[in-house]
Design a protein around this motif. Structure first.
Motif, PDB file in Angstrom:
ATOM      1  N   ARG A   7      44.121  43.824  38.248  1.00  0.00           N
ATOM      2  CA  ARG A   7      43.867  42.651  38.050  1.00  0.00           C
ATOM      3  C   ARG A   7      44.679  41.214  39.293  1.00  0.00           C
ATOM      4  NH1 ARG A   7      44.840  41.990  31.643  1.00  0.00           N
ATOM      5  NH2 ARG A   7      43.225  40.157  31.916  1.00  0.00           N
ATOM      6  N   GLY A  10      41.680  40.937  42.115  1.00  0.00           N
ATOM      7  CA  GLY A  10      41.080  40.451  41.775  1.00  0.00           C
ATOM      8  C   GLY A  10      40.488  38.909  41.510  1.00  0.00           C
ATOM      9  N   GLU A  14      38.341  36.427  43.915  1.00  0.00           N
ATOM     10  CA  GLU A  14      38.116  35.343  43.133  1.00  0.00           C
ATOM     11  C   GLU A  14      38.158  34.159  43.841  1.00  0.00           C
ATOM     12  OE1 GLU A  14      36.333  34.821  39.317  1.00  0.00           O
ATOM     13  OE2 GLU A  14      38.153  36.386  39.369  1.00  0.00           O
ATOM     14  N   GLN A  40      34.036  36.492  45.874  1.00  0.00           N
ATOM     15  CA  GLN A  40      34.072  36.321  44.128  1.00  0.00           C
ATOM     16  C   GLN A  40      33.859  37.590  42.796  1.00  0.00           C
ATOM     17  OE1 GLN A  40      33.403  32.035  42.590  1.00  0.00           O
ATOM     18  NE2 GLN A  40      33.396  31.848  45.302  1.00  0.00           N
ATOM     19  N   LYS A  44      36.459  40.110  39.801  1.00  0.00           N
ATOM     20  CA  LYS A  44      35.545  40.128  39.167  1.00  0.00           C
ATOM     21  C   LYS A  44      35.459  41.271  38.648  1.00  0.00           C
ATOM     22  CE  LYS A  44      33.100  35.620  38.431  1.00  0.00           C
ATOM     23  NZ  LYS A  44      32.324  34.793  37.828  1.00  0.00           N
ATOM     24  N   GLN A  47      38.855  42.671  38.074  1.00  0.00           N
ATOM     25  CA  GLN A  47      39.263  42.179  37.118  1.00  0.00           C
ATOM     26  C   GLN A  47      39.298  43.300  35.722  1.00  0.00           C
ATOM     27  OE1 GLN A  47      40.498  38.510  36.286  1.00  0.00           O
ATOM     28  NE2 GLN A  47      39.918  37.437  38.065  1.00  0.00           N
TER      29      GLN A  47
END
Length: 60
Positions: A7, A10, A14, A40, A44, A47
Motif C-alpha cells: 500500500r 502504491g 500514485e 499512477q 493503484k 494498493q
C-alpha cells in the motif's frame, strides 16, 4: 507486513505519477504525461494487492 509495504509503494507511485503527469502537461511533453499515467495505474494495482493481502492475512 506485506500489506503495508504494497500500500505504501502504491501511494508513492500514485503521487510520483501525478507529479510526472502534471510536469508533462506543463511542459507539453506527452511522453512524460503518459509515463505519469502509467505510474499512477501501477500504484493503484499495488494498493489493491495490499488490500487483498490484508483481507487474507498476508497468506498470499
Amino acid at each position: 507486513m506485506g500489506e503495508l509495504k504494497d500500500r505504501a509503494k502504491g501511494l508513492t507511485n500514485e503521487a510520483l505519477g501525478n507529479v510526472k503527469e502534471a510536469a508533462g502537461k506543463l511542459t507539453d511533453n506527452p511522453s512524460l504525461q503518459a509515463e505519469g499515467l502509467a505510474q499512477q495505474a501501477k500504484g493503484k494495482v499495488q494498493q489493491a494487492a495490499g488490500k487483498v493481502k490484508g483481507a487474507f492475512g498476508n497468506e498470499i
